[in-house]
Design an enzyme around this catalytic site. Structure first.
Site, PDB file in Angstrom:
ATOM      1  N   GLY A  10       8.690  69.604  37.709  1.00 45.61           N
ATOM      2  CA  GLY A  10       7.667  69.952  38.705  1.00 45.61           C
ATOM      3  C   GLY A  10       7.420  68.801  39.663  1.00 45.61           C
ATOM      4  O   GLY A  10       8.080  67.757  39.596  1.00 45.61           O
ATOM      5  N   PHE A  11       6.451  69.010  40.533  1.00 46.48           N
ATOM      6  CA  PHE A  11       6.141  67.996  41.548  1.00 46.48           C
ATOM      7  C   PHE A  11       5.693  66.684  40.889  1.00 46.48           C
ATOM      8  O   PHE A  11       6.377  65.651  41.001  1.00 46.48           O
ATOM      9  CB  PHE A  11       5.070  68.584  42.493  1.00 46.48           C
ATOM     10  CG  PHE A  11       4.327  67.573  43.315  1.00 46.48           C
ATOM     11  CD1 PHE A  11       5.008  66.588  44.033  1.00 46.48           C
ATOM     12  CD2 PHE A  11       2.941  67.608  43.388  1.00 46.48           C
ATOM     13  CE1 PHE A  11       4.312  65.657  44.792  1.00 46.48           C
ATOM     14  CE2 PHE A  11       2.237  66.689  44.154  1.00 46.48           C
ATOM     15  CZ  PHE A  11       2.927  65.708  44.847  1.00 46.48           C
ATOM     16  N   ASP A  31      11.369  71.878  30.925  1.00 44.82           N
ATOM     17  CA  ASP A  31      10.881  72.760  31.993  1.00 44.82           C
ATOM     18  C   ASP A  31      11.610  74.087  31.907  1.00 44.82           C
ATOM     19  O   ASP A  31      12.756  74.134  31.438  1.00 44.82           O
ATOM     20  CB  ASP A  31      11.148  72.106  33.364  1.00 44.82           C
ATOM     21  CG  ASP A  31      10.154  72.546  34.437  1.00 44.82           C
ATOM     22  OD1 ASP A  31      10.110  73.759  34.724  1.00 44.82           O
ATOM     23  OD2 ASP A  31       9.432  71.699  34.967  1.00 44.82           O
ATOM     24  N   ASN A  32      10.969  75.157  32.359  1.00 45.59           N
ATOM     25  CA  ASN A  32      11.682  76.446  32.423  1.00 45.59           C
ATOM     26  C   ASN A  32      11.884  76.892  33.868  1.00 45.59           C
ATOM     27  O   ASN A  32      12.288  78.017  34.124  1.00 45.59           O
ATOM     28  CB  ASN A  32      10.936  77.532  31.624  1.00 45.59           C
ATOM     29  CG  ASN A  32       9.599  77.879  32.247  1.00 45.59           C
ATOM     30  OD1 ASN A  32       9.085  77.140  33.090  1.00 45.59           O
ATOM     31  ND2 ASN A  32       9.011  79.002  31.844  1.00 45.59           N
ATOM     32  N   ASP A  56      10.863  77.194  27.717  1.00 45.72           N
ATOM     33  CA  ASP A  56       9.539  77.728  28.006  1.00 45.72           C
ATOM     34  C   ASP A  56       8.630  77.228  26.882  1.00 45.72           C
ATOM     35  O   ASP A  56       8.809  77.612  25.722  1.00 45.72           O
ATOM     36  CB  ASP A  56       9.634  79.261  28.013  1.00 45.72           C
ATOM     37  CG  ASP A  56       8.277  79.925  28.153  1.00 45.72           C
ATOM     38  OD1 ASP A  56       7.243  79.215  28.132  1.00 45.72           O
ATOM     39  OD2 ASP A  56       8.250  81.162  28.289  1.00 45.72           O
ATOM     40  N   SER A  75       2.619  73.718  34.054  1.00 47.13           N
ATOM     41  CA  SER A  75       1.710  74.792  34.479  1.00 47.13           C
ATOM     42  C   SER A  75       1.924  75.080  35.956  1.00 47.13           C
ATOM     43  O   SER A  75       2.151  74.147  36.728  1.00 47.13           O
ATOM     44  CB  SER A  75       0.233  74.410  34.294  1.00 47.13           C
ATOM     45  OG  SER A  75      -0.611  75.448  34.789  1.00 47.13           O
ATOM     46  N   ALA A 114      -2.477  66.885  31.249  1.00 45.28           N
ATOM     47  CA  ALA A 114      -2.806  67.004  32.668  1.00 45.28           C
ATOM     48  C   ALA A 114      -3.882  68.060  32.821  1.00 45.28           C
ATOM     49  O   ALA A 114      -3.617  69.255  32.729  1.00 45.28           O
ATOM     50  CB  ALA A 114      -1.568  67.404  33.460  1.00 45.28           C
ATOM     51  N   TYR A 145      -6.472  79.831  35.939  1.00 45.53           N
ATOM     52  CA  TYR A 145      -6.130  78.404  35.943  1.00 45.53           C
ATOM     53  C   TYR A 145      -7.289  77.574  35.392  1.00 45.53           C
ATOM     54  O   TYR A 145      -7.111  76.766  34.481  1.00 45.53           O
ATOM     55  CB  TYR A 145      -5.793  77.968  37.363  1.00 45.53           C
ATOM     56  CG  TYR A 145      -5.272  76.551  37.477  1.00 45.53           C
ATOM     57  CD1 TYR A 145      -4.062  76.192  36.888  1.00 45.53           C
ATOM     58  CD2 TYR A 145      -5.960  75.585  38.194  1.00 45.53           C
ATOM     59  CE1 TYR A 145      -3.562  74.896  37.003  1.00 45.53           C
ATOM     60  CE2 TYR A 145      -5.471  74.289  38.328  1.00 45.53           C
ATOM     61  CZ  TYR A 145      -4.270  73.952  37.731  1.00 45.53           C
ATOM     62  OH  TYR A 145      -3.785  72.668  37.850  1.00 45.53           O
ATOM     63  N   THR A 175      -3.283  66.197  45.002  1.00 46.60           N
ATOM     64  CA  THR A 175      -2.243  65.178  45.106  1.00 46.60           C
ATOM     65  C   THR A 175      -1.126  65.724  45.990  1.00 46.60           C
ATOM     66  O   THR A 175      -0.874  66.925  45.997  1.00 46.60           O
ATOM     67  CB  THR A 175      -1.719  64.839  43.696  1.00 46.60           C
ATOM     68  OG1 THR A 175      -2.821  64.343  42.921  1.00 46.60           O
ATOM     69  CG2 THR A 175      -0.625  63.790  43.714  1.00 46.60           C
TER      70      THR A 175
END
Ligand code: UDP
Length: 319
Positions: A10-11, A31-32, A56, A75, A114, A145, A175
């Site tokens: 992810g980012f 990661d998936n 996953d 997420s 996180a 979320y 961010t």
């Protein structure tokens, strides 16, 4: 150290992979690719000490070998993504977090969660301190979320209290930087994309709602310190300089040299009206505060979005 980073493609996760590797640690990214991307970690494929597992994490999983720390960054994180992936978001925050905690417990590894400024909802206290319990709609448009992340915090603390897992919680505020998905729907990538294409900049509502934007290199440095330090958190991390969304739109028009104009669209339901971290705790316990100003951060981010827009445009022409 050998660290497992869920959401490693992810980012923020991929920037964490880079940081840990640059400091001589070994990294296992998990990661998936639900919202992460192989492109974010492609440059690491041949790096010594880097391993990728496609998984996953809502399904039970393990990682062979020793593990010193598990950083749980899996997420969907943009409002558009988590509304599109409601059940997945709830599952990764609950079952996914528990599977990551079980891994940490088995491996006797430290665990870092996180969490997010969204646990404060549409805050009535401003700026937000860690002691604030929040103002969250439990079944509203952002509930999948906000409540998943709130549940995750509770689960992490329960594993710490009853199973002895050594845990850390960071609450991440807005961010930005390279590797954000151009089309993830968040204000910053959306505005860059629109400005670079000369399209209208879509500001929801009157644009007076505020956010505080932290450059990603500052954030990952803070995460590194939190993992190494003794403070369990939750600790807010973000840039305390607060601006309106309208100001952000104008700054992105300026930095891209665009002729785009701002147009207003309907305000989003339950959109937090203001958000700014109180980072006194991070300063006091970790000696951390952001260094990159927005003027610098937006310039550092520009080439990435220029490339993304060029790539998307050439893709469209080909098809
Ligand atoms: N926003 C906007 N136009 C867009 C996308 C977002 O005006 O195209 C606004 C959104 O309503 C919110 C703010 O920008 O008030 C930040 O939204 P974002 O999705 O980046 O993240 P959030 O902080 O809400 O998680």
């Amino acid at each position: 150290m050998r660290v497992v980073i869920t959401g490693g493609a992810g980012f923020i996760g991929s920037h964490l992979c880079d940081l840990f590797l640059s400091k001589g640690h070994q990294v296992v990214a998990v990661d998936n690719f639900l919202t992460g991307s192989p492109a974010n970690i492609a440059h690491l494929a041949k790096t010594r000490g880097f391993k990728f597992i496609k998984q996953d994490i809502t399904l039970p999983f393990t990682v062979p070998g020793k593990v010193d720390a598990v950083l749980n960054f899996a997420s969907p994180a943009s409002p558009e993504d988590y509304v599109r992936l409601q059940i997945e978001t709830l599952r990764v925050g609950s079952a996914g977090t528990e599977n990551a905690l079980i891994l940490a417990q088995k491996k006797k590894a430290r665990f870092l969660q996180a969490s997010t400024s969204e646990v404060y909802g549409d805050p009535l206290e401003h700026p937000q301190r860690e002691t604030y319990w929040g103002h969250v709609n439990p079944n509203g448009p952002r509930s999948m979320y906000d409540e998943a992340k709130r549940f995750a915090e509770a689960l992490v603390v329960a594993y710490q209290r009853t199973r002895g897992v050594d845990t850390r919680i960071i609450r991440i505020f807005n961010t930005y930087g390279p590797r954000m998905r151009l089309n993830d729907g968040r204000a910053l990538p959306q505005f860059f994309g629109q400005a670079l294409r000369g399209e209208n900049i879509t500001v929801y509502g009157n644009g007076e709602q505020t956010r505080s934007f932290c450059y990603v290199s500052d954030l990952v440095e803070g995460i590194y310190r939190l993992l190494q330090g003794r403070e369990p958190g939750p600790v807010n991390m973000g840039n305390p300089v607060e601006i309106t969304i309208l100001t952000l739109a104008k700054e992105i028009i300026a930095v891209t040299g665009s002729k785009s104009r701002v147009v207003h669209k309907a305000a989003m339901v339950d959109d937090p009206k203001q958000r700014r971290p109180d980072i006194s705790k991070a300063k006091a316990t970790l000696g951390w505060e952001p260094r990159i100003t927005r003027a610098v951060g937006l310039k550092l981010t520009l080439p990435y979005f220029q490339e993304q827009v060029a790539r998307a445009d050439s893709g469209r022409k080909r098809s």
